[in-house]
Design a protein around this motif. Structure first.
Motif, short mmCIF file in Angstrom:
data_model
loop_
_atom_site.label_atom_id
_atom_site.label_comp_id
_atom_site.label_asym_id
_atom_site.label_seq_id
_atom_site.Cartn_x
_atom_site.Cartn_y
_atom_site.Cartn_z
N MET A 1 0.92 -0.92 0.14
CA MET A 1 -0.02 -0.41 -0.15
C MET A 1 1.15 1.47 -0.19
O MET A 1 0.55 2.02 -0.71
CB MET A 1 -0.60 -0.28 1.05
N ASN A 2 1.94 1.42 0.77
CA ASN A 2 2.87 3.01 0.63
C ASN A 2 3.38 3.47 -0.82
O ASN A 2 3.58 3.79 -0.97
CB ASN A 2 3.97 2.04 1.67
N ARG A 3 3.96 1.68 -0.70
CA ARG A 3 4.44 1.28 -2.06
C ARG A 3 3.73 2.49 -3.74
O ARG A 3 4.54 3.35 -3.94
CB ARG A 3 5.28 0.24 -2.64
N LEU A 4 2.52 1.74 -3.76
CA LEU A 4 1.23 2.20 -4.55
C LEU A 4 0.76 4.21 -4.03
O LEU A 4 1.14 4.47 -5.03
CB LEU A 4 0.15 1.70 -4.10
N ILE A 5 1.06 3.79 -3.16
CA ILE A 5 0.79 5.87 -2.86
C ILE A 5 2.11 6.59 -2.49
O ILE A 5 2.17 7.52 -3.64
CB ILE A 5 0.64 6.13 -1.08
N LEU A 6 3.50 5.88 -2.46
CA LEU A 6 4.54 6.66 -2.87
C LEU A 6 4.54 6.70 -4.58
O LEU A 6 5.35 7.94 -5.41
CB LEU A 6 5.58 5.85 -2.59
N GLY A 7 4.15 6.15 -5.51
CA GLY A 7 4.67 5.87 -6.40
C GLY A 7 3.30 6.81 -7.26
O GLY A 7 3.86 7.42 -7.92
N ARG A 8 1.97 6.92 -6.80
CA ARG A 8 1.40 7.32 -6.96
C ARG A 8 1.65 9.65 -7.34
O ARG A 8 1.22 10.40 -7.35
CB ARG A 8 -0.10 7.60 -6.78
N THR A 9 2.60 9.64 -5.83
CA THR A 9 2.70 10.99 -5.87
C THR A 9 4.14 10.88 -6.41
O THR A 9 4.07 12.30 -6.67
CB THR A 9 3.44 10.52 -3.53
N LEU A 10 4.86 10.06 -6.63
CA LEU A 10 5.73 10.88 -7.61
C LEU A 10 5.44 10.66 -8.90
O LEU A 10 5.74 11.98 -9.72
CB LEU A 10 6.75 8.99 -7.59
N ILE A 11 4.01 10.01 -8.96
CA ILE A 11 3.56 11.00 -10.37
C ILE A 11 3.08 11.67 -11.14
O ILE A 11 3.71 12.44 -11.48
CB ILE A 11 2.42 9.65 -11.01
N VAL A 12 1.70 12.28 -9.70
CA VAL A 12 1.83 13.40 -9.27
C VAL A 12 2.94 14.41 -9.46
O VAL A 12 2.36 15.73 -10.16
CB VAL A 12 0.57 13.73 -8.41
N GLY A 13 4.04 13.96 -8.36
CA GLY A 13 4.28 15.15 -8.52
C GLY A 13 5.09 15.10 -9.87
O GLY A 13 5.86 16.67 -10.12
N ALA A 14 6.05 14.48 -10.57
CA ALA A 14 6.44 15.10 -12.00
C ALA A 14 5.54 16.19 -13.36
O ALA A 14 6.22 16.63 -13.74
CB ALA A 14 7.22 13.24 -12.08
N VAL A 15 4.45 15.18 -12.54
CA VAL A 15 3.79 15.89 -14.29
C VAL A 15 2.97 17.24 -13.65
O VAL A 15 3.24 18.32 -14.00
CB VAL A 15 2.31 15.26 -14.15
N PHE A 16 3.24 17.38 -11.59
CA PHE A 16 3.41 19.17 -12.18
C PHE A 16 4.79 19.87 -12.21
O PHE A 16 3.97 20.94 -12.27
CB PHE A 16 3.17 18.83 -10.03
N LEU A 17 5.74 18.98 -12.16
CA LEU A 17 6.64 19.87 -12.33
C LEU A 17 6.80 20.01 -13.78
O LEU A 17 7.18 20.74 -14.38
CB LEU A 17 7.71 19.05 -11.58
N ALA A 18 6.52 19.16 -14.21
CA ALA A 18 6.22 19.00 -16.15
C ALA A 18 5.00 20.44 -16.18
O ALA A 18 6.11 20.90 -16.65
CB ALA A 18 5.88 17.86 -16.35
N GLY A 19 4.72 20.14 -15.96
CA GLY A 19 3.21 21.51 -15.76
C GLY A 19 3.65 22.81 -15.78
O GLY A 19 3.82 24.13 -16.38
N LEU A 20 4.74 22.89 -14.66
CA LEU A 20 5.05 24.21 -14.24
C LEU A 20 6.38 24.35 -15.17
O LEU A 20 6.23 25.58 -15.00
CB LEU A 20 5.64 23.82 -12.65
N ASN A 21 7.30 23.50 -15.70
CA ASN A 21 8.32 23.70 -16.07
C ASN A 21 7.42 24.62 -17.42
O ASN A 21 7.66 25.49 -18.33
CB ASN A 21 8.48 22.58 -16.54
N LEU A 22 6.67 24.18 -17.99
CA LEU A 22 6.03 23.78 -19.46
C LEU A 22 5.44 25.75 -19.22
O LEU A 22 5.83 26.36 -19.77
CB LEU A 22 4.35 22.93 -19.53
N ARG A 23 5.30 26.66 -18.50
CA ARG A 23 4.17 26.86 -17.60
C ARG A 23 5.11 28.63 -18.18
O ARG A 23 5.13 28.75 -18.55
CB ARG A 23 3.81 27.73 -16.88
#
Length: 108
Positions: A1-23
């Motif tokens: 369960m912790n690995r799943l939350i950690l993986g999803r958090t990393l994916i959301v963080g990466a998408v957020f950083l990519a969007g911030l970089n694009l902006r």
């Protein structure tokens, strides 16, 4: 369960950083485009000012030349008038013809 939350958090963080970089990049490109447009307007104003200065300079040059031509013509007419008067007295036959000519020299 912790690995799943950690993986999803990393994916959301990466998408957020990519969007911030694009902006950030889009804002940077917009600022560059605005700066380029400003520089182009400034260049156009400078070109127009240079053209106006060139026109003014040319008009001044032409006016100076016209003044010189008129002044030279006036001096020539005065000299002709000065020389015509004694000539009329030396040549009595031409006196009647020369009076109107002498009087009219420089009248315009």
């Amino acid at each position: 369960m912790n690995r799943l939350i950690l993986g999803r958090t990393l994916i959301v963080g990466a998408v957020f950083l990519a969007g911030l970089n694009l902006r950030t990049r889009r804002l940077y490109v917009l600022s560059l485009e605005e700066r380029a447009a400003t520089l182009e307007r400034e260049r156009e104003r400078e070109r127009e000012a240079e053209a106006r200065a060139a026109v003014t300079e040319e008009r001044t040059r032409i006016a100076r030349e016209l003044h010189d031509v008129a002044d030279t013509g006036r001096a020539a007419l005065e000299e002709m008038r000065r020389l015509a008067a004694p000539l009329a007295s030396v040549l009595p036959a031409h006196r009647a013809l020369s009076r109107p000519v002498v009087a009219s020299l420089g009248a315009d």
